[in-house]
Design an enzyme around this catalytic site. Structure first.
Site, PDB file in Angstrom:
ATOM      1  N   GLU A 295      60.169 -58.512   8.055  1.00  0.00           N
ATOM      2  CA  GLU A 295      59.023 -59.303   7.545  1.00  0.00           C
ATOM      3  C   GLU A 295      58.970 -60.829   8.271  1.00  0.00           C
ATOM      4  O   GLU A 295      58.005 -61.354   8.274  1.00  0.00           O
ATOM      5  CB  GLU A 295      58.934 -59.127   6.186  1.00  0.00           C
ATOM      6  CG  GLU A 295      58.378 -57.491   5.707  1.00  0.00           C
ATOM      7  CD  GLU A 295      58.289 -57.424   4.286  1.00  0.00           C
ATOM      8  OE1 GLU A 295      58.683 -58.552   3.335  1.00  0.00           O
ATOM      9  OE2 GLU A 295      57.882 -56.481   3.740  1.00  0.00           O
TER      10      GLU A 295
ATOM     11  N   SER B 218      73.054 -57.953  25.200  1.00  0.00           N
ATOM     12  CA  SER B 218      71.885 -57.075  25.408  1.00  0.00           C
ATOM     13  C   SER B 218      71.841 -55.893  26.484  1.00  0.00           C
ATOM     14  O   SER B 218      71.167 -54.838  26.391  1.00  0.00           O
ATOM     15  CB  SER B 218      70.778 -58.164  25.710  1.00  0.00           C
ATOM     16  OG  SER B 218      70.277 -58.923  24.539  1.00  0.00           O
TER      17      SER B 218
ATOM     18  N   HIS C  38      60.929 -49.684  17.896  1.00  0.00           N
ATOM     19  CA  HIS C  38      62.446 -50.048  18.662  1.00  0.00           C
ATOM     20  C   HIS C  38      62.620 -51.458  18.227  1.00  0.00           C
ATOM     21  O   HIS C  38      63.944 -51.664  17.967  1.00  0.00           O
ATOM     22  CB  HIS C  38      62.125 -50.074  20.235  1.00  0.00           C
ATOM     23  CG  HIS C  38      63.206 -50.447  21.074  1.00  0.00           C
ATOM     24  ND1 HIS C  38      64.706 -49.837  21.158  1.00  0.00           N
ATOM     25  CD2 HIS C  38      63.266 -51.853  21.628  1.00  0.00           C
ATOM     26  CE1 HIS C  38      65.070 -50.672  21.667  1.00  0.00           C
ATOM     27  NE2 HIS C  38      64.685 -51.664  22.147  1.00  0.00           N
ATOM     28  N   SER C  39      61.767 -52.192  18.013  1.00  0.00           N
ATOM     29  CA  SER C  39      61.975 -53.728  17.704  1.00  0.00           C
ATOM     30  C   SER C  39      60.811 -54.315  17.356  1.00  0.00           C
ATOM     31  O   SER C  39      59.680 -53.629  17.444  1.00  0.00           O
ATOM     32  CB  SER C  39      62.858 -54.466  18.775  1.00  0.00           C
ATOM     33  OG  SER C  39      61.704 -54.804  19.998  1.00  0.00           O
TER      34      SER C  39
END
Length: 490
Positions: free
Chosen positions: A167, A253, A382-383
């Site tokens: 959030e 990543s 996913h993100s």
């Protein structure tokens, strides 16, 4: 009569092999089995098929893996070749085959192609059903109340942290975030089964392992906000955690780079005779990367004590597993590389705990790699850069979120054991929410790293090219101050 016909009539295959044996030592086919579990392999000389068994006991069954060892002496080989032909007229060579490099292979006159995959899928080990009832009656004896409550509390805390940090990103306070919704059991179940000396190389949905090892909610918030107290000093994207003191290698990543690295680390532990292993996590999509195959083969050949754990959550961003591979998931790929492998219900925290604990013991005691495929579902997007409703239905997501929640399943089990009450549940949620909100507020107030830190901590002495870059950056900031953050110390 041709030369080949003459050699066949007089047993020329044995004669030729005797000649070869005068200068070569050939290898034989040797079966190995786990010392920690009942043997999955037959020791019969005529058995050429690895056997998989599904256990409904507390000892999970792993796919067996053959090893090929050059241990037979020349005398033993010659003695065997001198045995008489079988009654059916076939020679020993035709019956047992020949020692090609890597081991003995039997010959056949039938041209058979191996099937692409088996019609019967590999079974999935589990302990708790969907309603939290134990399939194994003695689980409360194997998992203590203290351990079960710590695992459950960690799962709830992880879920709460994901909720508020997600959030915060949506409010523009963070640049990026991704959650572990639906995969909490894999996080905390595996973390509980490992030793603090075991080295973990994660992908990016394993924050629960760090939480278990002592990485505080404040530490997570500091890293995500990139403040001066964060592990990476703002140099990494959010959720790219790491901790040297907790044996958790900093996340990177690029997909799957951690697998070959994990094997190298594991081989180092092997050389130093350490009583620990390396654990490498990855997703189902990572199995399409070359580093996956290189890493597994590297580990198998070097007998590295590494446990590979695949979180098969059904999706690699927007790519479903049906478009990712044609094989029966990931578990069968381990057997192809000669690695004992197992499939486990990733939404069952107790099953994950059992399997990872057993895999760790095998990896260390037998000094060999193990592959675990944890079946689960990615409930979240996913993100924060993804909207999964564009490629899957909301109904599908809700189905997994409500009916297959790993948190709800474990909650029901500890409740039936009399270890947990509604009052405990309410208290845990209140405390976790308070802890996470406070950590976010504190992280947001902390000072940002100084500009200088962008260039330090790599070289002992800053090279000329980096000094020039720093000078250029400072000049650019002075010319265009409105284009840069005003809370970054220069």
């Amino acid at each position: 009569m041709s030369m080949s016909q003459w050699l066949t009539r007089i047993g020329g295959g044995n004669l030729i092999k005797k000649i070869i044996c005068s200068s070569l030592t050939l290898s034989h086919y040797q079966a190995t089995a786990s010392s920690s579990f009942p043997s999955l392999l037959s020791n019969s000389r005529n058995e050429h098929k690895a056997i998989f068994a599904f256990c409904s006991s507390t000892n999970a069954a792993f796919f067996g893996a053959r090893r090929y060892n050059s241990t037979k002496t020349e005398g033993q080989l010659l003695s065997e070749e001198e045995e008489e032909d079988d009654e059916d007229g076939s020679t020993l060579e035709e019956k047992q085959g020949f020692d090609f490099p890597g081991g003995k292979i039997a010959y056949t006159t039938e041209m058979n192609f191996l099937p692409a995959s088996s019609d019967k899928r590999v079974q999935c080990y589990r302990v708790l059903d969907e309603d939290g009832y134990t399939i194994l009656s003695n689980m409360s004896k194997l998992v203590s109340k203290e351990l079960a409550l710590k695992v459950y509390s960690g799962m709830v805390t992880l879920n709460t942290m994901d909720k508020f940090l997600y959030e915060a990103q949506r409010q523009g306070r963070l640049s990026f975030y991704l959650t572990t919704y639906g995969e909490e059991a894999i996080n905390l179940g595996s973390a509980a089964a490992l030793s603090s000396d075991d080295i973990v190389l994660a992908q990016y949905r394993e924050a629960g392992i760090l939480l278990w090892r002592g990485f505080t909610v404040q530490d997570f918030a500091n890293q995500c906000f990139g403040n001066n107290n964060g592990h990476g000093k703002g140099r990494q994207m959010p959720v790219h955690y790491g901790s040297k003191s907790l044996n958790f290698v900093t996340i990177s990543s690029p997909l799957t780079t951690q697998l070959p690295q994990a094997v190298g680390m594991a081989y180092s532990l092997k050389m130093d005779k350490k009583d620990s292993c390396v654990v490498a996590f990855f997703g189902d999509g990572s199995a399409s990367e070359g580093d996956f195959h290189a890493g597994l083969n590297f580990a198998a050949v070097m007998d590295a004590p590494v446990v590979f754990i695949c979180r098969n959550n059904g999706w690699a961003i927007s790519t479903p597993v049906t478009q990712q591979f044609r094989s029966d998931g990931i578990v069968v790929k381990g057997q192809a590389y000669g690695i004992p492998s197992i499939r486990v219900d990733g939404n069952d925290a107790l099953a994950v705990y059992n399997v990872v604990r057993s895999a760790r013991e095998m990896a260390i005691n037998e000094q060999r790699p193990i592959l675990i495929e944890a079946m689960t579902y990615r409930v979240s997007h996913h993100s924060t850069s993804d909207d999964s409703t564009k490629y899957r239905s909301v109904e599908e997501i809700e189905h997994w979120k409500t009916l297959h929640s790993p948190i709800t399943r474990l909650r029901k089990w500890i409740g039936r054991n009399g270890w947990w009450s509604n009052k405990d549940e309410s208290k845990l949620h209140v405390e976790a929410t308070k802890q996470v909100k406070l950590a976010i507020d504190e992280a947001e107030k902390k000072e940002m790293p100084p500009l200088r830190d962008m260039f330090t901590d790599v070289y002992d002495e800053l090279p000329l090219n980096l000094m020039e870059q720093e000078t250029m950056l400072r000049e650019t900031i002075q010319k265009h101050p409105k284009d840069f953050p005003n809370n970054m110390p220069l």
